[in-house]
Design an enzyme around this catalytic site. Structure first.
Site, PDB file in Angstrom:
ATOM      1  N   SER A 146      54.469  32.831  31.029  1.00  0.00           N
ATOM      2  CA  SER A 146      53.480  32.836  29.935  1.00  0.00           C
ATOM      3  C   SER A 146      54.086  33.476  28.685  1.00  0.00           C
ATOM      4  O   SER A 146      53.839  33.027  27.556  1.00  0.00           O
ATOM      5  CB  SER A 146      52.227  33.610  30.353  1.00  0.00           C
ATOM      6  OG  SER A 146      51.621  32.996  31.452  1.00  0.00           O
TER       7      SER A 146
ATOM      8  N   LYS B  81      48.147  46.058  29.323  1.00  0.00           N
ATOM      9  CA  LYS B  81      48.525  44.801  28.679  1.00  0.00           C
ATOM     10  C   LYS B  81      47.582  44.421  27.540  1.00  0.00           C
ATOM     11  O   LYS B  81      46.386  44.684  27.607  1.00  0.00           O
ATOM     12  CB  LYS B  81      48.534  43.678  29.716  1.00  0.00           C
ATOM     13  CG  LYS B  81      49.665  43.850  30.700  1.00  0.00           C
ATOM     14  CD  LYS B  81      49.889  42.645  31.554  1.00  0.00           C
ATOM     15  CE  LYS B  81      51.038  42.933  32.507  1.00  0.00           C
ATOM     16  NZ  LYS B  81      51.211  41.971  33.550  1.00  0.00           N
TER      17      LYS B  81
ATOM     18  N   ARG C  54      60.168  33.803  40.787  1.00  0.00           N
ATOM     19  CA  ARG C  54      61.034  32.887  40.050  1.00  0.00           C
ATOM     20  C   ARG C  54      62.482  33.318  40.264  1.00  0.00           C
ATOM     21  O   ARG C  54      63.094  32.961  41.253  1.00  0.00           O
ATOM     22  CB  ARG C  54      60.656  32.881  38.564  1.00  0.00           C
ATOM     23  CG  ARG C  54      59.323  32.190  38.294  1.00  0.00           C
ATOM     24  CD  ARG C  54      58.787  32.484  36.941  1.00  0.00           C
ATOM     25  NE  ARG C  54      58.654  33.920  36.758  1.00  0.00           N
ATOM     26  CZ  ARG C  54      58.080  34.517  35.732  1.00  0.00           C
ATOM     27  NH1 ARG C  54      57.607  33.797  34.748  1.00  0.00           N
ATOM     28  NH2 ARG C  54      57.970  35.824  35.670  1.00  0.00           N
TER      29      ARG C  54
ATOM     30  N   HIS D 135      52.473  27.986  37.101  1.00  0.00           N
ATOM     31  CA  HIS D 135      51.298  28.466  37.853  1.00  0.00           C
ATOM     32  C   HIS D 135      50.608  27.306  38.578  1.00  0.00           C
ATOM     33  O   HIS D 135      50.214  27.430  39.733  1.00  0.00           O
ATOM     34  CB  HIS D 135      50.266  29.112  36.906  1.00  0.00           C
ATOM     35  CG  HIS D 135      50.712  30.383  36.252  1.00  0.00           C
ATOM     36  ND1 HIS D 135      50.584  30.600  34.898  1.00  0.00           N
ATOM     37  CD2 HIS D 135      51.267  31.512  36.751  1.00  0.00           C
ATOM     38  CE1 HIS D 135      51.035  31.811  34.595  1.00  0.00           C
ATOM     39  NE2 HIS D 135      51.467  32.381  35.700  1.00  0.00           N
TER      40      HIS D 135
HETATM   41  O1  PNS Z   1      50.696  37.898  35.910  1.00  0.00           O
HETATM   42  P1  PNS Z   1      51.011  39.366  36.048  1.00  0.00           P
HETATM   43  O2  PNS Z   1      50.673  40.096  34.771  1.00  0.00           O
HETATM   44  O3  PNS Z   1      52.413  39.630  36.512  1.00  0.00           O
HETATM   45  O4  PNS Z   1      50.029  39.891  37.187  1.00  0.00           O
HETATM   46  C1  PNS Z   1      50.003  41.257  37.576  1.00  0.00           C
HETATM   47  C2  PNS Z   1      48.699  41.555  38.324  1.00  0.00           C
HETATM   48  C3  PNS Z   1      47.544  41.164  37.460  1.00  0.00           C
HETATM   49  C4  PNS Z   1      48.676  40.753  39.609  1.00  0.00           C
HETATM   50  C5  PNS Z   1      48.640  43.029  38.660  1.00  0.00           C
HETATM   51  O5  PNS Z   1      48.851  43.744  37.471  1.00  0.00           O
HETATM   52  C6  PNS Z   1      47.293  43.421  39.272  1.00  0.00           C
HETATM   53  O6  PNS Z   1      47.012  43.102  40.418  1.00  0.00           O
HETATM   54  N1  PNS Z   1      46.498  44.146  38.470  1.00  0.00           N
HETATM   55  C7  PNS Z   1      45.232  44.681  38.898  1.00  0.00           C
HETATM   56  C8  PNS Z   1      45.407  46.179  39.238  1.00  0.00           C
HETATM   57  C9  PNS Z   1      46.123  46.294  40.567  1.00  0.00           C
HETATM   58  O7  PNS Z   1      45.599  45.964  41.607  1.00  0.00           O
HETATM   59  N2  PNS Z   1      47.399  46.745  40.530  1.00  0.00           N
HETATM   60  C10 PNS Z   1      48.206  46.759  41.744  1.00  0.00           C
HETATM   61  C11 PNS Z   1      48.628  48.137  42.147  1.00  0.00           C
HETATM   62  S1  PNS Z   1      50.209  48.475  41.415  1.00  0.00           S
END
Ligand code: PNS
Length: 163
Positions: free
Chosen positions: A128, A41, A90, A17
């Site tokens: 992570s 989550k 990745r 990150h």
């Molecule tokens: O690090 P991650 O868990 O892969 O990140 C995922 C994240 C947090 C970017 C995504 O789940 C997110 O944007 N969550 C907020 C809700 C949202 O906007 N979802 C997108 C529509 S599917």
């Protein structure tokens, strides 16, 4: 002003990150690392804890800020007048997840672009989730997370195991 939002769970922040944030900070006037909450989550660290670990990781980057938001990332992006959602890619396994999320975000707001940045070769295997597993079973964390993350991570995992 070119503003990018880099959203994620960051549970916890990894060196992958940090590499992404550093590279993004050279491409945009301002980068905000956005700690988001997903209903599906279970996080090891709370949002304020995740933010604090990120803050300490980006101290040297002048144009990087850290924020948190509950709700749709796209709404946050619009509310701060940013134009771009930045995500890291990745290996190939990330592709479908990222494409689906980018497509959903485009449907919700076609004005906002998702830009994907390839992870550096040294970091493509770092996540992570994997870092938590390595930590849980006593593996070496050097190079996987910033040094200040090691103790909080071990402490948190100990506390969770003791429950
Ligand atoms: O690090 P991650 O868990 O892969 O990140 C995922 C994240 C947090 C970017 C995504 O789940 C997110 O944007 N969550 C907020 C809700 C949202 O906007 N979802 C997108 C529509 S599917």
């Amino acid at each position: 002003m070119k503003k990018a939002i880099y959203p994620g769970s960051f549970d916890p922040i990894t060196t992958g990150h940090v590499d992404m944030i550093q590279r993004a900070s050279k491409q945009f006037d301002q980068v905000t690392v956005l700690v988001t909450e997903s209903l599906e989550k279970n996080y090891l660290f709370s949002a304020p804890e995740r933010m604090e670990l990120i803050q300490q990781s980006v101290i040297g980057f002048g144009n990087v800020t850290v924020a948190t938001f509950q709700g749709l990332t796209i709404n946050y992006v619009k509310s701060v007048g940013a134009q771009v959602i930045l995500r890291g890619l990745r290996a190939v396994v990330d592709f479908e997840y990222e494409m689906t999320m980018a497509s959903m975000n485009r449907k919700l707001n076609p004005e906002i672009e998702t830009l994907l940045l390839f992870s550096s070769p040294e970091a493509y295997f770092i996540s992570s989730r994997a870092v938590k597993e390595v930590a849980k079973y006593g593996g070496e964390l050097e190079g996987l997370v910033p040094p200040h993350v090691v103790q909080p991570l071990l402490k948190k995992l100990n506390a969770t195991t003791a429950k």
